[in-house]
Design a protein around this motif. Structure first.
Motif, PDB file in Angstrom:
ATOM      1  N   ILE A 466       0.464  -1.093  -0.208  1.00  7.50           N
ATOM      2  CA  ILE A 466      -0.174  -0.188  -0.529  1.00  7.50           C
ATOM      3  C   ILE A 466       1.211   1.404   0.244  1.00  7.50           C
ATOM      4  CG2 ILE A 466      -1.966   1.604   1.474  1.00  7.50           C
ATOM      5  CD1 ILE A 466      -2.471  -1.164   2.163  1.00  7.50           C
ATOM      6  N   HIS A 467       1.795   1.102   0.794  1.00  6.79           N
ATOM      7  CA  HIS A 467       2.896   2.353   0.848  1.00  6.79           C
ATOM      8  C   HIS A 467       3.993   2.406  -0.570  1.00  6.79           C
ATOM      9  CE1 HIS A 467       6.828   4.013   1.874  1.00  6.79           C
ATOM     10  NE2 HIS A 467       6.293   5.202   1.987  1.00  6.79           N
ATOM     11  N   PHE A 468       4.013   1.550  -1.201  1.00  9.59           N
ATOM     12  CA  PHE A 468       4.287   1.561  -2.640  1.00  9.59           C
ATOM     13  C   PHE A 468       3.378   2.429  -3.632  1.00  9.59           C
ATOM     14  CE2 PHE A 468       5.085   0.563  -6.702  1.00  9.59           C
ATOM     15  CZ  PHE A 468       6.248   1.036  -7.274  1.00  9.59           C
ATOM     16  N   TRP A 469       2.188   2.007  -3.439  1.00  6.22           N
ATOM     17  CA  TRP A 469       1.860   2.292  -4.548  1.00  6.22           C
ATOM     18  C   TRP A 469       1.039   3.843  -4.256  1.00  6.22           C
ATOM     19  CZ3 TRP A 469       1.577   0.737  -9.489  1.00  6.22           C
ATOM     20  CH2 TRP A 469       2.390  -1.525  -9.412  1.00  6.22           C
ATOM     21  N   LEU A 470       0.918   3.869  -3.720  1.00  2.15           N
ATOM     22  CA  LEU A 470       0.617   5.391  -3.171  1.00  2.15           C
ATOM     23  C   LEU A 470       1.557   6.391  -2.883  1.00  2.15           C
ATOM     24  CD1 LEU A 470      -1.352   5.255   0.642  1.00  2.15           C
ATOM     25  CD2 LEU A 470      -2.143   5.675  -1.779  1.00  2.15           C
ATOM     26  N   THR A 471       2.931   6.030  -2.725  1.00  2.00           N
ATOM     27  CA  THR A 471       4.244   6.512  -2.908  1.00  2.00           C
ATOM     28  C   THR A 471       4.105   6.990  -4.376  1.00  2.00           C
ATOM     29  OG1 THR A 471       4.636   6.225  -0.586  1.00  2.00           O
ATOM     30  CG2 THR A 471       5.951   7.042  -2.061  1.00  2.00           C
ATOM     31  N   ILE A 518       0.241  16.337  -0.419  1.00  2.00           N
ATOM     32  CA  ILE A 518      -0.564  15.682   1.025  1.00  2.00           C
ATOM     33  C   ILE A 518      -0.463  14.385   0.761  1.00  2.00           C
ATOM     34  CG2 ILE A 518      -2.120  16.046   2.074  1.00  2.00           C
ATOM     35  CD1 ILE A 518      -2.341  18.658   0.767  1.00  2.00           C
ATOM     36  N   ILE A 519      -1.190  13.811  -0.284  1.00  2.00           N
ATOM     37  CA  ILE A 519      -1.622  12.170  -0.048  1.00  2.00           C
ATOM     38  C   ILE A 519      -0.505  11.535   0.132  1.00  2.00           C
ATOM     39  CG2 ILE A 519      -2.281  10.523  -1.107  1.00  2.00           C
ATOM     40  CD1 ILE A 519      -4.549  12.205  -2.343  1.00  2.00           C
ATOM     41  N   THR A 520       0.354  12.214  -0.606  1.00  7.95           N
ATOM     42  CA  THR A 520       1.833  10.979  -0.986  1.00  7.95           C
ATOM     43  C   THR A 520       2.530  10.919   0.648  1.00  7.95           C
ATOM     44  OG1 THR A 520       1.705  12.092  -3.011  1.00  7.95           O
ATOM     45  CG2 THR A 520       4.180  10.827  -2.263  1.00  7.95           C
ATOM     46  N   PHE A 521       2.645  12.215   0.855  1.00  8.77           N
ATOM     47  CA  PHE A 521       3.205  12.797   2.345  1.00  8.77           C
ATOM     48  C   PHE A 521       2.366  11.675   3.525  1.00  8.77           C
ATOM     49  CE2 PHE A 521       3.591  15.497   6.461  1.00  8.77           C
ATOM     50  CZ  PHE A 521       5.071  15.211   6.622  1.00  8.77           C
ATOM     51  N   SER A 522       1.138  12.202   3.142  1.00 12.82           N
ATOM     52  CA  SER A 522       1.139  11.194   4.273  1.00 12.82           C
ATOM     53  C   SER A 522       0.474   9.465   4.335  1.00 12.82           C
ATOM     54  CB  SER A 522      -0.928  11.365   4.220  1.00 12.82           C
ATOM     55  OG  SER A 522      -1.605  12.653   3.529  1.00 12.82           O
ATOM     56  N   ALA A 523       0.803   9.138   3.100  1.00 14.02           N
ATOM     57  CA  ALA A 523       1.139   8.072   2.780  1.00 14.02           C
ATOM     58  C   ALA A 523       2.406   7.281   3.673  1.00 14.02           C
ATOM     59  CB  ALA A 523       1.210   7.281   1.430  1.00 14.02           C
ATOM     60  N   GLN A 524       3.335   8.085   3.830  1.00 15.07           N
ATOM     61  CA  GLN A 524       4.107   8.116   4.552  1.00 15.07           C
ATOM     62  C   GLN A 524       4.056   7.128   5.852  1.00 15.07           C
ATOM     63  OE1 GLN A 524       6.948   6.970   2.369  1.00 15.07           O
ATOM     64  NE2 GLN A 524       5.245   8.708   1.320  1.00 15.07           N
ATOM     65  N   PHE A 525       3.031   7.647   6.608  1.00 20.74           N
ATOM     66  CA  PHE A 525       2.910   7.335   7.661  1.00 20.74           C
ATOM     67  C   PHE A 525       2.676   5.331   7.515  1.00 20.74           C
ATOM     68  CE2 PHE A 525       2.480  12.209   8.200  1.00 20.74           C
ATOM     69  CZ  PHE A 525       3.830  11.654   9.190  1.00 20.74           C
ATOM     70  N   ILE A 526       1.980   5.275   7.035  1.00 22.75           N
ATOM     71  CA  ILE A 526       2.027   4.200   6.519  1.00 22.75           C
ATOM     72  C   ILE A 526       3.156   3.375   6.848  1.00 22.75           C
ATOM     73  CG2 ILE A 526       1.032   2.248   5.755  1.00 22.75           C
ATOM     74  CD1 ILE A 526      -0.648   4.325   4.128  1.00 22.75           C
TER      75      ILE A 526
ATOM     76  N   LEU B  17      -8.107   1.182  11.718  1.00 26.84           N
ATOM     77  CA  LEU B  17      -6.890   0.846  11.089  1.00 26.84           C
ATOM     78  C   LEU B  17      -6.382  -0.526  11.684  1.00 26.84           C
ATOM     79  CD1 LEU B  17      -6.166   4.121   8.578  1.00 26.84           C
ATOM     80  CD2 LEU B  17      -7.538   1.714   7.837  1.00 26.84           C
ATOM     81  N   PHE B  18      -5.530   0.064  12.929  1.00 26.08           N
ATOM     82  CA  PHE B  18      -4.951  -0.462  13.535  1.00 26.08           C
ATOM     83  C   PHE B  18      -5.703  -2.253  13.463  1.00 26.08           C
ATOM     84  CE2 PHE B  18      -3.221  -2.730  17.115  1.00 26.08           C
ATOM     85  CZ  PHE B  18      -2.175  -2.879  17.252  1.00 26.08           C
ATOM     86  N   THR B  19      -6.747  -2.074  13.840  1.00 24.02           N
ATOM     87  CA  THR B  19      -7.469  -3.372  14.410  1.00 24.02           C
ATOM     88  C   THR B  19      -7.950  -4.095  12.808  1.00 24.02           C
ATOM     89  OG1 THR B  19      -9.068  -2.198  15.640  1.00 24.02           O
ATOM     90  CG2 THR B  19      -9.794  -4.619  15.619  1.00 24.02           C
ATOM     91  N   LEU B  20      -7.320  -3.611  11.775  1.00 25.76           N
ATOM     92  CA  LEU B  20      -7.914  -4.848  10.272  1.00 25.76           C
ATOM     93  C   LEU B  20      -6.978  -4.613  10.013  1.00 25.76           C
ATOM     94  CD1 LEU B  20     -10.015  -2.233   7.576  1.00 25.76           C
ATOM     95  CD2 LEU B  20     -10.314  -3.660   8.465  1.00 25.76           C
ATOM     96  N   PHE B  21      -5.124  -4.151  10.142  1.00 24.01           N
ATOM     97  CA  PHE B  21      -4.387  -4.683  10.460  1.00 24.01           C
ATOM     98  C   PHE B  21      -4.305  -6.156  11.049  1.00 24.01           C
ATOM     99  CE2 PHE B  21      -0.314  -5.111  12.288  1.00 24.01           C
ATOM    100  CZ  PHE B  21       0.782  -4.783  11.321  1.00 24.01           C
ATOM    101  N   ARG B  22      -4.422  -6.471  12.344  1.00 20.16           N
ATOM    102  CA  ARG B  22      -4.062  -6.968  13.340  1.00 20.16           C
ATOM    103  C   ARG B  22      -4.940  -8.452  12.262  1.00 20.16           C
ATOM    104  NH1 ARG B  22      -0.451  -7.915  15.362  1.00 20.16           N
ATOM    105  NH2 ARG B  22      -0.900  -9.294  16.707  1.00 20.16           N
ATOM    106  N   VAL B  23      -6.327  -7.895  11.709  1.00 13.95           N
ATOM    107  CA  VAL B  23      -6.732  -8.942  12.012  1.00 13.95           C
ATOM    108  C   VAL B  23      -5.900  -9.094  10.667  1.00 13.95           C
ATOM    109  CG1 VAL B  23      -9.030 -10.287  10.261  1.00 13.95           C
ATOM    110  CG2 VAL B  23      -9.275  -8.180  13.006  1.00 13.95           C
TER     111      VAL B  23
END
Lengths: 624, 364
Positions: A466-471, A518-526, B17-23
Motif C-alpha cells: 500500500i505504501h509503495f503504490w500510494l507513494t 499531501i496524499i503522498t506525504f500522508s502515505a509515509q505514515f503507513i 485501521l489498526f484492528t484491520l491490520f491485526r486481523v
C-alpha cells in the motif's frame, strides 16, 4: 535521540551470545556513543527518517501556498507564529526559507546522511565480511558530527530572523548580505556552521568506507566479487572525499565575506541605501566552487540507491544482475564524469559561452553510462522469476523515475535548450524525479530489504505494498505535471504567480499537485507505523528471508558485536549466482565453495578449480 | 467542541485501521502465507504495474495533446525557433525511449512474475548487447550535442553591430532600463554614484550619459537585432523573457549580455493569441529575496517605424532631473544642456541657472 529507545528493546534476550566474550558495555556505550557499525547505521537511519519528516513537512506547507494561495493558514500560527501574516498567508520571505530548508534537509540530511550513512555503515562490513569498520571511533564521530550539524540547523528555525532563505545553493551576494534578506543574517551563519559539521561528518564516514572496503575484505572477496551495493558505496565515498572539501572552501570564503570584510564573492554592490566597499570579487566563483561539490553531490545521492537497486532487483528477479562488469564500469564512468560537468548548472550565469560548449559536451556524455545502467536493469528483469517484495517494487519504481528524470536531463544538459528551461519548474520536475524520488525509493528499497537483518524481524508486506503504490503513483502525480508548468516558463522559488500575465494559467494543475503531495506525504505514515511497530512486534525473521547470496545473510538473526560468531566466512564466488542451471536451489550464496556445487559449475569455474589443483570428481563426471 | 469531535474521529479511524491490520496479519498466519515464497499479492502487484503503465501513458498522451496550447508558449524570437526545434527533436527522441523503456519495465514485471516451477534464465552478460546500448545512445547524443552546440554558438556569438542596445539592470525588487539616446552610446556608470534618483549610477563625467534615457517599459523594434547589456546592483537576478526564449543572469560586478531578434510585435501577438490584453513580460528568474516573485517589467515590441518614433520622443534622464547637472564637469555643462535637450525647457533653465550661481558662490 529516539534511536536509543528503539535499540533497547531490540537487543534484549537474543544477543548475549557475544557479550560475555567482551566486557559488558553499558547503556551509553552500547546505544548512544556506540562504535558498532550496525548501531551507527540505525542511528543514521532514524535520524534520517526524522529529518525526512521535517523536510517533507516543509514542502507540504509551501505546496499549500502554491496550490491554495487564498487559503487561510491561521491554523498554522501555533507552529509558525509571526511567519503567518495578519491576513493568514505565509510570509513571502518565509516561503523562501521553506524551500531553502526543504532542499538543504532533503539533499544533505536525508539523501546523503540518511542514505549513505545508513547503508554504507550497515552493509559494508556485513557484505565484505568484516567484523566492523576500519575505525569504529571515527565512525562514531561521523554520526555525532552529523547529529550536531542537525541540531544547529534545527535551532536556526527558532531564531528571530528565521533560517537561511537564499535557496539551498545559497548563492552570494544574496546569502552574504543580511541587508538583502532576513534569512541571510544569523540563520545563514547557522547554516554555514551546520554545513561545516556536516562536511566533517561526511569526510569521516567516507574515509572509513573507503578504507574498510580496500582493507577489510574477507578471504576470497576480490573486487570483482563485491556486490554492486559495495561498489556503489565505495565510489560514493570517493566522490564525497574529493568534492566535500571544495564545498568547505566555498563555505569558508563565504564566512570571510560575511564576517571579516573580504571580497571573494562581492563586488560593485549598492544595497540598503549605500554602496558597499567591496570590489573585485566574483559571485560566479562561488557558483563554480559550490557546483564542484553540488553536481557530484547528486551522484552521491543516487549511486547508493542504484547499488541497492542492483542488489534487490537481482535477488528478486532470481537472476544474476545483467552485465555485472558493465555495471561497475558505468559506476566508474559516472564517478569520473561527475567531476567535470558542474558548470551545466551555470549556462546562463554569465559563464563564458566557450566553457558552456565544453560542459554541454561532457554533460551529455554522462548520459551514456546512465543509459547502460537502465538497460541492464531491464535486461535483468527479462525472463526472470520475479517476486514483488516491497523492496522490489521500490526498486522498480526507482528505475522508472531514473529513466523519466534522466531523459529530461538531456534537455537541460543541452545549453541551447537550457536557456529557456533554466530555473523553471521543468528543472524542479527533472531533479525531483531523477535524484530526489529515485534516491528516496532506493532508500525505501534498502529499508524494506534489510530490515530483517537490522532488527531481526519482518515488516508487513501488505502495508509495504500500500505504501509503495500510494507513494509511487503520488510521486508521478506530483512531479510529472511540473514539466508542463515548466515548459510554460513558470520560474521556481516563486511565492505566487499572480503578478504576471504569462503565469495566470495552471492554478488547477498547481492545486492538483498540492493535493497529490499531501496524499503522498500522508502515505509515509503507513511506512512509519510499519517500521516502528515491527521493530518490536514484527514476525521473527528467518535467516535468509529473500534467498539472497550475499554474506550478511550468513550472520545470526541479530548479529552481535563482530557480526559472525565463529570465523568470518570465506568467499568463493560472485554474489549473483541466482537460478544457476543445474543447481538444486535458485540461489548459491557467496560462501559456498565451488567444490560443493559440482552440478552447477560453469566451464570457466571448472577450469579455475583445476588450476587450483582441486579435484572435483562429480564435476568431471557431470561433464563426461 | 468541533476540534474534539475531529480528534475523537481520527482516533477511532486509527483504531479501526489498526484492528484491520491485526486481523489481516492473523489471517496471514492462519493461511500460512508467511511460509509461502509468494502469495496472491505477487500477481496483484504485477497487474497493478500494467494498470499504472496504461493509465499513466494514456493520461500523459491525452493531457499533452489536449492542453498543448496551454503549456507551449507562443514564440517571438529568431533564435527561439532554433531552440524550440531542438527542444521538440529532443522530446521526440526521449519520448520514444521513455515509452519503450516504461513498457518494458512494467511489461517484464507482468510477463515474468513469479510462477511456481518456472526458473529464471541464467543470463549474466552479453557484450554485444552492452556495446549496442553504449554506442547507440552515444551516437544519438552526439547528434543532439552537435546541433545544440551550433545553436549555442550562434546565440552566444557577438551581437551584430547594428543591434539596438538596451541596458537592463536588476535590483531588489524591480528593473531599470536605460537607452543610449541619440548618440547611440551608453554612458559610463559606477555603483558608487547610485542614489535615490540616480538608481543606475549614471556617471555624468561621461558625455555619452547626457542623452541616455530611462523609460518605464522596454521598447524593441520587430525584426531588428536587440542587445541587452545586463547588470545587477545588489544581488544576482536573472533577465528572463519566456516568449523570446531569452535568459541571462544579472550579476553584480560582472556585466553580461544577451542578444535576440524579436519576430512578432506586441500587436501581432495580441492578434495571434486573441488576447487584446497581451503583453510581453520580463521576469526575474534567480532567487533574489522577498519580492522575487514580483519583479515584472513590460517589453513592448513595436513595428520599426513606431519604435524609432518612440525612441526619438523620449526625454533624456538628465533633462528630467536637471539637478544632476551639478555633477557634470564645468567644461561639459553646455554640451550636457544641449545633448540632453533641456535648453528648450524654461523650467529647467531656471533651475540650472540657479545651480550655476550656487556653484559659483561655492567656487569663490
Amino acid at each position: 535521540m529516539s534511536t536509543t529507545a528503539v535499540h533497547t528493546n531490540e537487543h534484549i534476550g537474543h544477543d548475549d551470545a557475544h557479550d560475555h566474550e567482551h566486557h559488558e558495555l553499558n547503556f551509553v556505550e552500547k546505544y548512544i556513543f556506540s562504535t558498532d557499525h550496525k548501531t551507527i547505521a540505525k542511528q543514521f537511519l532514524i535520524t534520517g527518517i526524522i529529518w525526512a519528516l521535517i523536510g517533507g513537512g516543509l514542502s507540504i506547507i509551501f505546496r499549500l501556498q502554491l496550490g491554495f494561495p487564498d487559503m487561510n493558514l491561521e491554523w498554522l500560527r501555533p507552529i509558525l507564529g509571526k511567519w503567518i501574516t495578519s491576513t493568514g498567508q505565509i510570509d513571502s520571505e518565509f516561503y523562501l526559507a521553506l524551500v531553502t530548508m526543504h532542499g538543504t534537509i532533503m539533499v544533505f540530511f536525508v539523501l546523503t546522511a540518511g542514505l549513505s550513512g545508513t547503508f554504507s555503515n550497515f552493509l559494508i562490513p556485513l557484505q565484505i565480511g568484516a567484523r566492523d569498520m576500519a575505525s569504529g571511533f571515527l565512525n562514531m564521530l561521523s554520526y555525532w558530527f552529523f547529529f550536531v550539524s542537525g541540531v544547529v540547523m534545527f535551532i536556526s528555525f527558532f531564531i528571530e530572523t528565521g533560517p537561511a532563505s537564499a535557496g539551498w545553493t545559497v548563492y552570494p551576494p544574496l546569502s552574504a548580505l543580511p541587508t538583502a534578506m532576513q534569512g541571510s543574517g544569523l540563520g545563514m551563519t547557522l547554516w554555514l556552521v551546520a554545513m561545516v559539521f556536516f562536511i566533517v561528518s561526511s569526510l569521516l564516514g567516507g574515509i572509513n568506507y573507503v578504507t574498510t572496503v580496500i582493507n577489510l575484505r574477507t578471504q576470497g572477496m576480490s573486487f570483482f566479487r563485491l556486490p554492486l551495493t559495495i561498489w556503489a558505496f565505495f565510489l560514493t565515498a570517493v566522490i564525497g572525499i574529493l568534492s566535500f572539501p571544495v564545498l568547505f572552501s566555498a563555505a569558508l570564503l563565504l564566512v570571510f565575506d560575511r564576517s571579516f570584510g573580504t571580497s571573494f564573492y562581492l563586488s560593485d554592490i549598492y544595497i540598503g541605501g549605500e554602496a558597499l566597499p567591496n570590489v573585485g570579487g566574483s559571485p560566479i566563483l562561488y557558483q563554480h566552487l559550490f557546483w564542484f561539490l553540488g553536481h557530484p553531490e547528486v551522484y552521491i545521492v543516487i549511486l547508493p540507491a542504484l547499488g541497492i537497486t542492483s542488489e534487490v532487483i537481482a535477488t528478486n528477479s532470481r537472476k544474476p544482475i545483467f552485465g555485472y562488469k558493465a555495471m561497475i564500469l558505468s559506476l566508474l564512468g559516472i564517478t569520473i564524469l561527475s567531476f567535470v560537468v558542474w558548470a551545466h548548472h551555470m549556462f546562463v550565469s554569465g559563464l563564458s559561452p566557450f566553457l558552456g560548449s565544453i560542459f554541454m559536451f561532457l554533460t551529455l556524455i554522462i548520459a551514456v553510462p546512465s543509459a547502460v545502467k537502465a538497460f541492464n536493469y531491464l535486461t535483468t528483469l527479462w525472463r526472470g522469476n520475479i517476486i514483488f517484495t516491497p523492496a522490489m517494487l521500490f526498486s522498480i519504481g526507482l528505475v522508472s523515475f531514473f529513466i523519466s528524470g534522466g531523459l529530461t536531463g538531456i534537455f537541460l544538459g543541452n545549453s541551447a535548450v537550457d536557456i529557456n528551461l533554466h530555473d523553471t519548474y521543468f528543472v524542479v520536475a527533472h531533479f525531483h524525479l531523477v535524484m530526489g524520488s529515485a534516491s528516496f525509493f532506493g532508500m525505501m528499497a534498502g529499508i524494506y530489504h534489510w530490515f530483517p537483518k537490522m532488527f531481526g524481524r519482518m515488516m508487513n508486506d501488505k502495508l509495504g505494498y500500500i505504501h509503495f503504490w500510494l507513494t509511487f503513483v503520488g510521486v508521478y502525480l506530483v512531479f510529472f505535471p511540473l514539466h508542463y508548468i515548466g515548459m510554460a516558463g513558470f520560474p521556481r522559488r516563486y511565492y505566487s504567480f499572480t503578478n504576471f500575465d504569462a503565469f495566470q494559467d495552471f492554478t488547477d494543475l498547481n492545486t492538483f499537485v498540492s493535493v497529490a503531495a499531501i496524499i503522498t506525504f500522508s502515505a509515509q505514515f503507513i511506512f512509519l507505523f510499519n517500521f516502528f511497530y515491527n521493530i518490536f512486534r514484527g514476525r521473527k525473521a528467518p535467516a535468509n528471508p529473500w534467498g539472497s547470496n550475499t554474506l550478511e545473510w550468513t550472520t545470526p538473526r541479530v548479529p552481535g558485536h563482530g557480526n559472525w560468531e565463529g570465523d568470518i566466512p570465506k568467499v568463493y564466488r560472485w554474489p549473483y549466482d541466482y537460478s544457476k542451471p543445474g543447481a538444486p536451489e535458485d540461489f548459491i550464496p557467496q560462501h559456498i565453495p565451488l567444490t560443493e556445487t559440482p552440478e552447477s559449475n560453469l566451464p570457466h569455474e571448472v577450469e579455475q578449480l583445476k588450476e587450483e589443483g582441486i579435484e572435483v570428481k562429480a564435476a568431471n563426471a557431470g561433464k563426461s | 467542541m468541533f476540534n474534539a469531535v475531529v480528534i475523537i474521529g481520527l482516533i477511532l479511524v486509527a483504531i479501526i485501521l489498526f484492528t484491520l491490520f491485526r486481523v489481516s496479519t492473523l489471517v496471514d498466519v492462519l493461511k500460512g502465507n508467511s511460509k509461502k515464497k509468494v502469495t496472491k499479492s505477487n500477481g496483484v502487484n504485477a497487474g497493478l504495474g500494467i494498470v499504472f503503465l496504461i493509465g499513466g501513458l494514456l493520461l500523459f498522451f491525452i493531457y499533452s495533446y489536449t492542453e498543448f496550447d496551454r503549456y507551449n508558449l507562443p514564440l517571438a524570437s529568431e533564435h527561439g525557433a532554433v531552440t524550440d526545434q531542438l527542444f521538440w527533436v529532443t522530446m521526440a527522441i526521449t519520448g520514444i525511449v521513455f515509452v519503450i523503456t516504461q513498457i518494458l519495465l512494467f511489461g517484464f514485471g507482468w510477463k515474468y512474475r513469479y510462477k511456481e516451477g518456472n526458473q529464471a534464465l541464467f543470463y549474466p552478460d552479453n557484450n554485444k548487447l552492452e556495446m549496442m546500448w553504449t554506442i547507440v545512445p552515444a551516437i544519438v547524443l552526439t547528434l543532439l550535442i552537435f546541433s545544440g552546440w551550433r545553436a549555442w554558438v550562434s546565440i552566444t556569438d557577438k551581437a551584430p553591430d547594428e543591434a539596438e542596445v538596451v541596458e537592463v539592470m536588476g535590483y531588489q525588487f524591480a528593473w531599470s532600463v536605460r537607452y543610449p539616446g541619440k548618440d547611440k552610446q551608453l554612458g559610463d556608470f559606477d555603483f558608487r554614484l547610485i542614489d535615490a534618483e540616480n538608481a543606475m549610477g549614471m556617471d555624468f563625467k561621461d558625455k555619452a550619459s547626457f542623452d541616455d534615457f530611462i523609460p518605464r517599459e522596454i521598447h524593441v523594434p520587430k525584426g531588428k537585432p536587440v542587445k541587452f547589456n545586463i547588470r545587477a546592483r545588489d544581488v544576482i537576478h536573472s533577465v528572463y523573457a519566456p516568449h523570446f526564449r531569452l535568459q541571462m543572469n544579472a550579476v553584480p560586478g560582472m556585466p553580461t549580455t544577451f542578444w535576440f531578434t524579436p519576430t512578432k510585435s506586441t500587436q501581432d501577438m495580441r492578434e495571434e493569441t486573441g488576447n487584446p490584453e497581451f503583453n510581453y513580460e520580463l521576469v526575474c528568474n534567480k532567487i533574489c529575496g522577498k519580492g522575487h516573485f514580483a519583479m515584472r517589467y513590460l517589453i513592448v515590441v513595436d513595428e520599426p517605424a513606431d519604435y524609432y518614433k518612440w525612441y526619438n520622443e523620449q526625454q533624456a534622464w538628465l533633462a528630467k532631473n536637471p539637478s544632476y547637472l551639478s555633477s557634470v564637469p564645468q567644461h561639459l555643462k553646455e554640451v550636457a544642456i544641449i545633448s540632453s535637450g533641456m535648453e528648450n525647457n524654461p523650467e529647467v533653465q531656471a533651475v540650472t541657472g540657479l545651480e550655476e550661481e550656487e556653484e559659483m558662490v561655492g567656487a569663490f
